[in-house]
Design an enzyme around this catalytic site. Structure first.
Site, PDB file in Angstrom:
ATOM      1  N   ARG A 267     -83.149 -82.703  54.703  1.00 15.89           N
ATOM      2  CA  ARG A 267     -82.422 -81.637  55.419  1.00 15.89           C
ATOM      3  C   ARG A 267     -80.989 -81.521  54.914  1.00 15.89           C
ATOM      4  NH1 ARG A 267     -83.238 -83.844  61.142  1.00 15.89           N
ATOM      5  NH2 ARG A 267     -81.813 -82.203  61.848  1.00 15.89           N
TER       6      ARG A 267
ATOM      7  N   ARG B  84     -78.857 -69.387  57.984  1.00 15.17           N
ATOM      8  CA  ARG B  84     -78.827 -70.631  57.244  1.00 15.17           C
ATOM      9  C   ARG B  84     -79.006 -70.408  55.740  1.00 15.17           C
ATOM     10  NH1 ARG B  84     -80.537 -74.389  61.096  1.00 15.17           N
ATOM     11  NH2 ARG B  84     -80.865 -76.481  60.302  1.00 15.17           N
TER      12      ARG B  84
ATOM     13  N   ARG C   2     -80.433 -90.565  67.553  1.00 18.63           N
ATOM     14  CA  ARG C   2     -80.298 -89.433  68.466  1.00 18.63           C
ATOM     15  C   ARG C   2     -81.561 -89.243  69.309  1.00 18.63           C
ATOM     16  NH1 ARG C   2     -79.005 -83.406  66.248  1.00 18.63           N
ATOM     17  NH2 ARG C   2     -81.058 -83.481  65.285  1.00 18.63           N
TER      18      ARG C   2
ATOM     19  N   LYS D 133     -73.440 -79.182  66.526  1.00 21.01           N
ATOM     20  CA  LYS D 133     -73.562 -77.751  66.860  1.00 21.01           C
ATOM     21  C   LYS D 133     -74.080 -77.553  68.286  1.00 21.01           C
ATOM     22  CE  LYS D 133     -76.327 -76.680  63.423  1.00 21.01           C
ATOM     23  NZ  LYS D 133     -76.471 -77.862  62.555  1.00 21.01           N
TER      24      LYS D 133
ATOM     25  N   ARG E 294     -86.625 -86.498  67.711  1.00 25.29           N
ATOM     26  CA  ARG E 294     -87.205 -85.354  67.011  1.00 25.29           C
ATOM     27  C   ARG E 294     -88.001 -85.822  65.798  1.00 25.29           C
ATOM     28  NH1 ARG E 294     -82.541 -80.909  66.350  1.00 25.29           N
ATOM     29  NH2 ARG E 294     -83.365 -80.892  64.235  1.00 25.29           N
TER      30      ARG E 294
HETATM   31  P1  ATP Z   1     -79.057 -80.174  64.436  1.00 28.00           P
HETATM   32  O1  ATP Z   1     -80.003 -79.782  65.483  1.00 28.00           O
HETATM   33  O2  ATP Z   1     -78.689 -81.597  64.503  1.00 28.00           O
HETATM   34  O3  ATP Z   1     -77.855 -79.304  64.367  1.00 28.00           O
HETATM   35  P2  ATP Z   1     -80.344 -78.995  62.230  1.00 28.00           P
HETATM   36  O4  ATP Z   1     -79.276 -77.994  62.017  1.00 28.00           O
HETATM   37  O5  ATP Z   1     -80.995 -79.560  61.031  1.00 28.00           O
HETATM   38  O6  ATP Z   1     -79.774 -80.156  63.032  1.00 28.00           O
HETATM   39  P3  ATP Z   1     -82.026 -77.251  63.814  1.00 28.00           P
HETATM   40  O7  ATP Z   1     -81.029 -76.169  63.700  1.00 28.00           O
HETATM   41  O8  ATP Z   1     -82.520 -77.631  65.131  1.00 28.00           O
HETATM   42  O9  ATP Z   1     -81.511 -78.586  63.177  1.00 28.00           O
HETATM   43  O10 ATP Z   1     -83.251 -76.881  62.861  1.00 28.00           O
HETATM   44  C1  ATP Z   1     -84.328 -77.761  62.694  1.00 28.00           C
HETATM   45  C2  ATP Z   1     -85.208 -77.256  61.585  1.00 28.00           C
HETATM   46  O11 ATP Z   1     -85.705 -75.946  61.928  1.00 28.00           O
HETATM   47  C3  ATP Z   1     -84.492 -77.055  60.255  1.00 28.00           C
HETATM   48  O12 ATP Z   1     -84.458 -78.231  59.487  1.00 28.00           O
HETATM   49  C4  ATP Z   1     -85.357 -75.958  59.615  1.00 28.00           C
HETATM   50  O13 ATP Z   1     -86.514 -76.498  59.077  1.00 28.00           O
HETATM   51  C5  ATP Z   1     -85.748 -75.095  60.788  1.00 28.00           C
HETATM   52  N1  ATP Z   1     -84.789 -73.978  60.981  1.00 28.00           N
HETATM   53  C6  ATP Z   1     -83.887 -73.832  61.968  1.00 28.00           C
HETATM   54  N2  ATP Z   1     -83.169 -72.719  61.808  1.00 28.00           N
HETATM   55  C7  ATP Z   1     -83.614 -72.133  60.681  1.00 28.00           C
HETATM   56  C8  ATP Z   1     -83.260 -70.976  59.962  1.00 28.00           C
HETATM   57  N3  ATP Z   1     -82.259 -70.170  60.357  1.00 28.00           N
HETATM   58  N4  ATP Z   1     -83.942 -70.684  58.830  1.00 28.00           N
HETATM   59  C9  ATP Z   1     -84.929 -71.463  58.406  1.00 28.00           C
HETATM   60  N5  ATP Z   1     -85.305 -72.574  59.020  1.00 28.00           N
HETATM   61  C10 ATP Z   1     -84.674 -72.929  60.153  1.00 28.00           C
HETATM   62 MG    MG Z   2     -79.240 -78.141  66.742  1.00 29.66          MG
END
Ligand code: ATP
Ligand code: MG
Length: 219
Positions: free
Chosen positions: A172, A94, A128, A19, A161
């Protein structure tokens, strides 16, 4: 020529599906402004804000989501200053509840869904390295930085991370399946979901680019 309307998009996909990388390509080519909920939360954790302290353990150790109301308020607040801006949301919504909160205020034109096999993802996340301030990511095997351990653009340090450990990654992925996959169905039902499948971001990107070339010409 009529004034083009604002273009609002969301990018979704399991953790490590690319993403962040695809968002950077989209920002560069189409000029949409990216807003990443994960980057925003990590900045709050680093700065030890009240919100950061509230969510730190849950995000880094448990691999759980931040509470819906907290994150929805945070993102909707940011979006208020982007009324006249084309945007791309990465990491939000999400949960279905977050999607509904967003829908109450803005209608989303397109949801780009990165469909990457889980096997690929586990391998990726644990190798990563991230530049925390920008969210830029590297992979020691297939996308290394020019200088080991340093970000290409700023020369600042890369880190792993806190939630990219095997245990937290497993959690996750479970959370994605149970809480985020229903959001895909929600947007499919609205007719705005565009799914792109593959194992390599570089091979998926040309398809997304061709798709957006057409989409954005239409708005
Ligand atoms: P990546 O960065 O590889 O796409 P990801 O989608 O798990 O992985 P992030 O989007 O960076 O990672 O989110 C990291 C963490 O932050 C999530 O695991 C969650 O705990 C929290 N988080 C991020 N966005 C939300 C959201 N919209 N609602 C609730 N928690 C969130
Ligand atoms: Mg991300």
């Amino acid at each position: 020529m009529a004034l083009r309307s604002i273009y609002r998009a969301v990018i979704m996909g399991p953790p490590g599906s690319g993403k962040g990388t695809v968002s950077a390509h989209i920002t560069k080519r189409f000029g949409l402004k990216q807003l990443s909920s994960g980057d925003l939360l990590r900045a709050n954790i680093k700065a030890k804000t009240e919100l950061g302290l509230l969510v730190k353990y849950r995000i880094e150790q448990e691999g759980q989501l931040a509470p819906d109301d907290v994150i929805s308020q945070l993102i909707l607040h940011e979006l208020r200053s982007m009324e006249r801006t084309d945007w791309l949301l990465d990491g939000f919504p999400r949960t279905v509840s977050q999607a509904e909160a967003l829908d109450n205020v803005y209608s989303v034109d397109t949801v780009i869904h990165l469909d990457v096999p889980l096997q690929t993802i586990k391998e990726r996340l644990t190798s990563r390295w991230t530049h925390l301030p920008s969210g830029r990511v590297y992979n020691v095997e297939f996308n290394p930085p020019r200088v080991a351990g340093l970000d290409d653009d700023t020369d600042e340090a890369l880190v792993q991370r806190a939630d990219d450990t095997p245990e937290t990654v497993t959690q996750r992925l479970k959370v994605y399946e149970t809480q985020t996959e229903p959001v895909l169905a929600y947007y499919r039902g609205k007719g705005v979901l565009a799914t792109f499948s593959g194992t390599e971001t570089n091979k998926i990107w040309p398809h997304i680019q061709a798709f957006l070339d057409k989409e954005i010409a239409l708005v």
